[in-house]
Design a protein around this motif. Structure first.
Motif, PDB file in Angstrom:
ATOM      1  N   CYS A  73      -3.662  -0.708   9.904  1.00 34.70           N
ATOM      2  CA  CYS A  73      -3.719  -1.274   8.434  1.00 34.70           C
ATOM      3  C   CYS A  73      -5.735  -2.123   8.548  1.00 34.70           C
ATOM      4  CB  CYS A  73      -3.326  -2.223   8.073  1.00 34.70           C
ATOM      5  SG  CYS A  73      -4.089  -3.051   6.060  1.00 34.70           S
ATOM      6  N   CYS A  76      -4.399  -6.195   7.064  1.00 35.31           N
ATOM      7  CA  CYS A  76      -3.319  -7.046   7.816  1.00 35.31           C
ATOM      8  C   CYS A  76      -3.709  -6.689   9.182  1.00 35.31           C
ATOM      9  CB  CYS A  76      -2.472  -7.167   7.318  1.00 35.31           C
ATOM     10  SG  CYS A  76      -1.476  -5.470   7.732  1.00 35.31           S
ATOM     11  N   CYS A  89       0.240   0.889   3.941  1.00 33.86           N
ATOM     12  CA  CYS A  89      -0.008   0.119   4.771  1.00 33.86           C
ATOM     13  C   CYS A  89       1.350  -0.518   4.327  1.00 33.86           C
ATOM     14  CB  CYS A  89      -0.879  -1.141   5.243  1.00 33.86           C
ATOM     15  SG  CYS A  89      -0.338  -2.734   6.220  1.00 33.86           S
ATOM     16  N   CYS A  92       1.161  -4.709   3.806  1.00 37.20           N
ATOM     17  CA  CYS A  92       0.862  -5.783   2.217  1.00 37.20           C
ATOM     18  C   CYS A  92      -0.211  -4.355   1.796  1.00 37.20           C
ATOM     19  CB  CYS A  92      -1.067  -5.926   2.596  1.00 37.20           C
ATOM     20  SG  CYS A  92      -2.055  -4.794   3.261  1.00 37.20           S
ATOM     21  N   SER A  94      -1.974  -2.370   1.102  1.00 35.19           N
ATOM     22  CA  SER A  94      -3.406  -2.152   1.684  1.00 35.19           C
ATOM     23  C   SER A  94      -3.195  -0.302   1.948  1.00 35.19           C
ATOM     24  CB  SER A  94      -3.989  -2.272   2.713  1.00 35.19           C
ATOM     25  OG  SER A  94      -5.581  -1.728   2.900  1.00 35.19           O
TER      26      SER A  94
HETATM   27 ZN   LIG Z   1      -1.609  -4.134   5.970  1.00 39.83          ZN
END
Ligand SMILES: [Zn+2]
Length: 116
Positions: A73, A76, A89, A92, A94
């Motif tokens: 990711c 994070c 991800c 998070c 993402s």
């Molecule tokens: Zn992430």
């Protein structure tokens, strides 16, 4: 078919190496095909047996290792297994995920039968 051209390049590369070593035949070929390498392993096996006919690699056993693909990711920094190029991800959510492994394709090793 993509797999056929890949199978032919494997046979060419392996036979060239085997010839240089004075081999009588190739007994085993070990491949690493990442899950995201874009190759169907079953199809590759099928193409290999036809590509290898009449060559030093005709009777070779094709061993294929299929390592899991992993993503990282960009937000994070988590690393996790992925099954697609466009991964999310799991930590998070993402979408800035970079594929860090799983696209590899290589001939790991070959085992030959040597001549006298
Ligand atoms: Zn992430």
């Amino acid at each position: 078919m993509h797999e056929m051209s890949v199978a032919i390049s494997i046979v060419d590369a392996v036979c060239e190496t085997a010839r240089k070593d004075g081999a009588l035949s190739v007994s085993r070929i070990e491949l690493v095909v990442g899950r995201l390498a874009g190759l169907q392993v079953e199809s590759l096996r099928f193409c290999f047996s036809s590509a290898a006919k009449g060559t030093l690699a005709e009777d070779a056993v094709l061993a294929v290792e299929e390592p899991e693909a992993r993503g990282e990711c960009g937000d994070c920094g988590s690393r996790f297994p992925v099954s697609f190029f466009y991964a999310e991800c799991p930590v998070c959510r993402s979408l800035k995920v970079r594929i860090v492994s799983g696209e590899e394709f290589m001939i790991q090793s070959i085992i030959i039968e040597e001549g006298e």
